[in-house]
Design a protein around this motif. Structure first.
Motif, short mmCIF file in Angstrom:
data_model
loop_
_atom_site.label_atom_id
_atom_site.label_comp_id
_atom_site.label_asym_id
_atom_site.label_seq_id
_atom_site.Cartn_x
_atom_site.Cartn_y
_atom_site.Cartn_z
N TRP A 66 0.81 -1.23 0.00
CA TRP A 66 0.00 0.00 0.00
C TRP A 66 0.84 1.27 0.00
CZ3 TRP A 66 0.56 2.87 4.54
CH2 TRP A 66 1.03 2.16 5.67
N VAL A 67 2.17 1.11 0.07
CA VAL A 67 3.08 2.25 0.02
C VAL A 67 3.96 2.13 -1.22
CG1 VAL A 67 5.02 3.42 1.13
CG2 VAL A 67 3.14 2.55 2.52
N THR A 68 3.97 3.18 -2.03
CA THR A 68 4.88 3.26 -3.16
C THR A 68 5.99 4.25 -2.81
OG1 THR A 68 3.11 2.83 -4.74
CG2 THR A 68 5.11 3.84 -5.61
N ALA A 69 7.21 3.77 -2.84
CA ALA A 69 8.37 4.62 -2.53
C ALA A 69 9.29 4.61 -3.74
CB ALA A 69 9.09 4.10 -1.29
N GLU A 70 9.51 5.75 -4.36
CA GLU A 70 10.32 5.80 -5.58
C GLU A 70 11.26 6.99 -5.58
OE1 GLU A 70 7.70 6.05 -8.87
OE2 GLU A 70 6.43 7.58 -7.95
N ARG A 71 12.36 6.79 -6.23
CA ARG A 71 13.36 7.85 -6.39
C ARG A 71 12.93 8.73 -7.55
NH1 ARG A 71 19.88 6.86 -6.91
NH2 ARG A 71 20.41 8.91 -7.78
N THR A 72 12.55 9.96 -7.25
CA THR A 72 12.05 10.85 -8.31
C THR A 72 13.15 11.71 -8.90
OG1 THR A 72 11.27 12.28 -6.52
CG2 THR A 72 9.65 10.88 -7.60
N ASP A 73 14.26 11.91 -8.19
CA ASP A 73 15.49 12.47 -8.75
C ASP A 73 16.62 12.09 -7.82
OD1 ASP A 73 15.83 14.48 -6.69
OD2 ASP A 73 14.33 15.70 -7.70
N GLY A 74 17.82 12.60 -8.08
CA GLY A 74 18.98 12.17 -7.32
C GLY A 74 18.94 12.53 -5.85
N ARG A 75 18.11 13.52 -5.47
CA ARG A 75 18.08 13.98 -4.09
C ARG A 75 16.69 13.87 -3.46
NH1 ARG A 75 22.25 17.68 -2.89
NH2 ARG A 75 21.25 17.87 -0.86
N THR A 76 15.74 13.22 -4.16
CA THR A 76 14.37 13.21 -3.66
C THR A 76 13.77 11.82 -3.70
OG1 THR A 76 14.06 15.46 -4.51
CG2 THR A 76 12.07 14.25 -3.87
N LEU A 77 13.15 11.45 -2.60
CA LEU A 77 12.36 10.22 -2.49
C LEU A 77 10.90 10.63 -2.30
CD1 LEU A 77 11.65 7.25 -1.70
CD2 LEU A 77 12.47 7.79 0.60
N THR A 78 10.00 10.06 -3.10
CA THR A 78 8.58 10.37 -3.00
C THR A 78 7.82 9.16 -2.49
OG1 THR A 78 8.73 12.00 -4.78
CG2 THR A 78 6.53 11.16 -4.22
N ILE A 79 7.03 9.37 -1.43
CA ILE A 79 6.22 8.30 -0.83
C ILE A 79 4.74 8.58 -1.13
CG2 ILE A 79 5.47 7.22 1.32
CD1 ILE A 79 8.22 7.68 2.43
N THR A 80 4.07 7.58 -1.68
CA THR A 80 2.64 7.68 -1.98
C THR A 80 1.93 6.52 -1.30
OG1 THR A 80 3.19 8.62 -4.13
CG2 THR A 80 0.92 7.87 -3.80
N VAL A 81 0.80 6.80 -0.64
CA VAL A 81 0.06 5.73 0.04
C VAL A 81 -1.32 5.59 -0.58
CG1 VAL A 81 1.30 6.04 2.21
CG2 VAL A 81 -0.84 7.26 1.84
N ALA A 82 -1.79 4.36 -0.67
CA ALA A 82 -3.16 4.10 -1.12
C ALA A 82 -4.12 4.38 0.02
CB ALA A 82 -3.28 2.64 -1.57
N ASP A 83 -5.40 4.60 -0.31
CA ASP A 83 -6.41 4.78 0.73
C ASP A 83 -6.48 3.53 1.60
OD1 ASP A 83 -6.90 7.24 -0.32
OD2 ASP A 83 -8.81 6.69 -1.28
N ASN A 84 -6.68 3.74 2.90
CA ASN A 84 -6.72 2.63 3.86
C ASN A 84 -8.11 1.98 3.82
OD1 ASN A 84 -6.43 0.87 5.95
ND2 ASN A 84 -5.81 2.40 7.47
N ASP A 85 -8.17 0.74 3.30
CA ASP A 85 -9.46 0.04 3.25
C ASP A 85 -9.63 -0.91 4.44
OD1 ASP A 85 -7.55 -1.80 2.62
OD2 ASP A 85 -8.39 -2.36 0.66
#
Length: 489
Positions: A66-85
């Motif tokens: 339910w958590v997507t963690a991806e490297r969006t550039d060399g200095r940034t990590l972006t965390i996205t969460v799905a709605d909690n069902d």
């Protein structure tokens, strides 16, 4: 949010030149702008976290689908969460690696029906306001310049009903008649106690704007002051000057005062010279606490009713130690002094948990210097259980003070001593650090409080009242108030 710690690992790298070998040490680390993050149950925006590493190449991995963690550039990590069902709060870990260096991010998501708690700053209220024992009201006063008053000021008193959000304002009250000095307490029945300045009375103001003084006590020299009340409003605790320069703690029952008993000796096991001030009382009126007022001792005293009689003792009896020492004065002469390791408190009115089980305090130790002309003080947050008569001392947070505590042993701790700034939360029963106050509030209420915030009181219904510290031009550091009401309130 908690800034990531800098994790460093040494790696040996060999560089060869002709017949000699040079060995240098390469530092590997992962440094993150946040290592704890919380999300609501639904409708969250992606969260960007700054990443600094050595080596520069790094990877990220989430342990939950339910958590997507991806490297969006060399200095940034972006965390996205799905709605909690699911029907409950959930958490997981995101891991960042660079070479041999590793750092973890804790991700918490609230239950799906969670909403943002109500959070309000109380910048306009002098002294940051006060919360009633049951969490019904936050109240205080605001000062205005008024040239029509002989003293140049008028005051408006505000009662904030936390059930409805309605604000009741009463007044004006003019400084030439009532010299407001400090807000002391408010009852759940809507009566605010304010200490006056030059004249020294304690003024009571109700929701209809009626004002009256706390009556004098027969045989006592000064006007009495009320510090705190029980939840039903029947019991008040405070202090009075019994004779010139000597304070006595006072309990009022249905408006009738009685002087509380004193310990046989003061904090240093010597005869009293200045006395004790009553500071706070549990919501049910079963436990009272106060502080000695002898020089800078501030020893913490508490009372419990046993077989219908109030019994008095120093809090922290299990860790209290009095040691006679020979000190040397400025003229080189020896004198006797009792040094004390024990629990102390100053003028805070909300250091007792609602049912009286816990007292928030500070454990202070005194050690003479090698030449015996002075002594060294060490201060640690401490909490005393009035049922087991055992003290929990928090050693791992440095110089801190216990400022408030719940019946369940959730302890609120503030940094500093003379002027509180910042806060921490600790579970006394589990012996577990729960994070900084902003982290804990965000995790449990879903809102952000200032980094310098600390809790003054947590009501049984979960409502919080506290302060945050700001630097004001021309004035210096100031404590301003805030309150939080839980989700669904």
């Amino acid at each position: 949010m908690k800034r990531g710690l800098l994790f460093v690992l040494p790696v040996l790298a060999a560089a060869f030149a002709a017949c000699t070998t040079e060995v240098k040490e390469e530092r590997q680390f992962v440094n993150l702008s946040q290592v704890v993050c919380s999300f609501h149950g639904a409708g969250n925006e992606p969260l960007a976290i700054e990443v600094k590493t050595s080596p520069t190449e790094w990877t990220v991995e989430s342990e939950a689908s339910w958590v997507t963690a991806e490297r969006t550039d060399g200095r940034t990590l972006t965390i996205t969460v799905a709605d909690n069902d699911a029907s409950a709060e959930r958490s997981t870990t995101v891991t960042v690696e660079a070479g041999q260096a590793v750092q973890h991010i804790k991700v918490v998501q609230l239950a799906p029906d969670s909403e943002i708690a109500t959070y309000r700053r109380l910048d306009a209220l002098a002294n940051g306001g006060v919360m009633s024992p049951g969490g019904k009201y936050v109240a205080g006063y605001t000062a205005f310049i008024d040239e029509s008053d002989a003293a140049g000021f008028r005051y408006t008193v505000s009662f904030i009903d936390l059930d409805t959000g309605e604000v009741t304002e009463v007044g004006p009250f003019f400084k030439s008649q009532y010299d407001f000095f400090s807000t002391q307490a408010v009852t759940d029945q809507g009566v605010l106690f304010i200490n006056l300045g030059m004249t020294g009375e304690c003024l009571m103001i109700d929701l209809d704007g009626n004002a009256s003084f706390v009556e004098r006590i027969d045989g006592c020299e000064s006007w009495p002051h009320v510090s705190r009340t029980s939840e039903d409003g029947r019991y008040w605790v405070g202090y009075v000057t019994e004779r010139k320069g000597f304070y006595r703690p006072v309990l009022w029952t249905d408006g009738v005062p009685e002087l509380l008993p004193m310990p046989e000796k003061n904090y240093r096991d010597e005869d009293f010279t200045t006395g004790i001030l009553g500071r706070g009382i549990s919501n049910d009126g079963s436990v009272i606490y106060g502080s000695t007022w002898e020089n800078s001792d501030f020893g913490m005293v508490y009372w419990k009713r046993v077989n219908g009689e109030w019994q008095v003792a120093y809090a922290g009896k299990d860790v209290r130690k009095v040691t006679p020492v020979k000190m040397i004065d400025v003229e080189g002469n020896e004198y006797d002094l009792n040094m004390v390791n024990g629990l102390t408190c100053t003028a805070e009115h909300t250091k007792v948990s609602p049912n009286g089980k816990w007292l928030a305090s500070m454990y202070r130790t005194e050690t003479p210097t090698e030449n015996r002309t002075d002594w060294i003080l060490e201060k640690r947050a401490a909490f005393y259980n009035t049922e087991t008569e055992q003290t929990v001392i928090i050693d791992d947070l440095g110089e801190c003070v216990g400022v408030a505590v719940t019946d369940d042993g959730i302890a609120f701790i503030s940094e500093g001593y003379a002027f509180f700034t910042g806060g921490h939360v600790y579970d006394l029963n589990a012996g577990t650090y729960l994070g900084t106050l902003p982290e804990w509030v965000y995790q449990h209420y879903g809102i952000h409080v200032p980094a310098s915030a600390w809790v003054r009181y947590m009501a049984p219904n979960g409502r919080l009242h506290g302060y945050y510290t700001v630097e004001m031009a021309g004035i210096g550091l100031q404590h301003l108030g805030w309150y939080v009401t839980p989700v669904g309130e």
